[in-house]
Design a protein around this motif. Structure first.
Motif, mmCIF file in Angstrom:
data_model
loop_
_atom_site.group_PDB
_atom_site.id
_atom_site.type_symbol
_atom_site.label_atom_id
_atom_site.label_comp_id
_atom_site.label_asym_id
_atom_site.label_seq_id
_atom_site.Cartn_x
_atom_site.Cartn_y
_atom_site.Cartn_z
ATOM 1 N N VAL A 159 31.674 23.536 -16.135
ATOM 2 C CA VAL A 159 30.571 24.009 -17.172
ATOM 3 C C VAL A 159 31.053 23.152 -18.499
ATOM 4 O O VAL A 159 32.130 23.024 -18.889
ATOM 5 C CB VAL A 159 30.624 25.660 -17.469
ATOM 6 C CG1 VAL A 159 30.040 26.130 -16.310
ATOM 7 C CG2 VAL A 159 31.712 26.161 -17.891
ATOM 8 N N PRO A 160 30.252 23.145 -19.417
ATOM 9 C CA PRO A 160 30.354 22.349 -20.624
ATOM 10 C C PRO A 160 31.154 22.918 -21.516
ATOM 11 O O PRO A 160 32.170 22.638 -22.436
ATOM 12 C CB PRO A 160 29.117 21.667 -21.230
ATOM 13 C CG PRO A 160 28.075 22.654 -20.521
ATOM 14 C CD PRO A 160 28.763 23.185 -19.269
ATOM 15 N N ALA B 259 43.592 31.210 -21.059
ATOM 16 C CA ALA B 259 43.391 32.172 -20.367
ATOM 17 C C ALA B 259 41.983 32.604 -20.201
ATOM 18 O O ALA B 259 41.390 33.130 -19.271
ATOM 19 C CB ALA B 259 44.092 33.631 -20.548
ATOM 20 N N GLN B 260 41.169 32.269 -21.240
ATOM 21 C CA GLN B 260 39.787 32.197 -21.188
ATOM 22 C C GLN B 260 38.983 31.248 -20.421
ATOM 23 O O GLN B 260 37.738 31.257 -20.384
ATOM 24 C CB GLN B 260 39.180 32.274 -22.904
ATOM 25 C CG GLN B 260 39.959 33.552 -23.499
ATOM 26 C CD GLN B 260 39.346 33.539 -24.923
ATOM 27 O OE1 GLN B 260 38.471 32.968 -25.381
ATOM 28 N NE2 GLN B 260 40.173 34.013 -25.932
ATOM 29 N N CYS B 261 39.675 30.186 -20.243
ATOM 30 C CA CYS B 261 38.959 29.135 -19.353
ATOM 31 C C CYS B 261 38.417 29.593 -18.125
ATOM 32 O O CYS B 261 39.334 30.485 -17.177
ATOM 33 C CB CYS B 261 39.924 28.051 -19.286
ATOM 34 S SG CYS B 261 40.403 27.033 -20.815
ATOM 35 N N SER B 262 37.299 29.217 -17.669
ATOM 36 C CA SER B 262 36.655 29.751 -16.623
ATOM 37 C C SER B 262 37.050 28.932 -15.387
ATOM 38 O O SER B 262 37.007 29.253 -13.912
ATOM 39 C CB SER B 262 35.247 29.729 -16.484
ATOM 40 O OG SER B 262 34.733 28.338 -16.714
#
Length: 62
Positions: free
Chosen positions: A49-50, A42-45
């Motif tokens: 981005v790396p 859930a924290q994945c944007s």
């Protein structure tokens, strides 16, 4: 467990209860893993981005 009647019902019950306890422990562990993984995902944007919370979490464990 079925060996031609050499084990009593009580012995089979003890063995089955051991398996049940083991299975319940494994299920509880899997539920904890599911919660952590779900929270991390859930924290994945979802951006290009790396930085990746899943990779960060996995590298912290090892």
């Amino acid at each position: 467990m079925v060996d031609g009647g050499a084990q009593t019902c009580g012995e089979v019950q003890i063995l089955a209860n051991r398996h049940l306890t083991s299975d319940r422990t494994k299920i509880a562990d899997l539920k904890r893993i599911e919660h952590v993984l779900s929270s991390t995902v859930a924290q994945c944007s979802e951006n290009d981005v790396p930085e990746c919370p899943v990779i960060d979490a996995l590298t912290e464990v090892t």
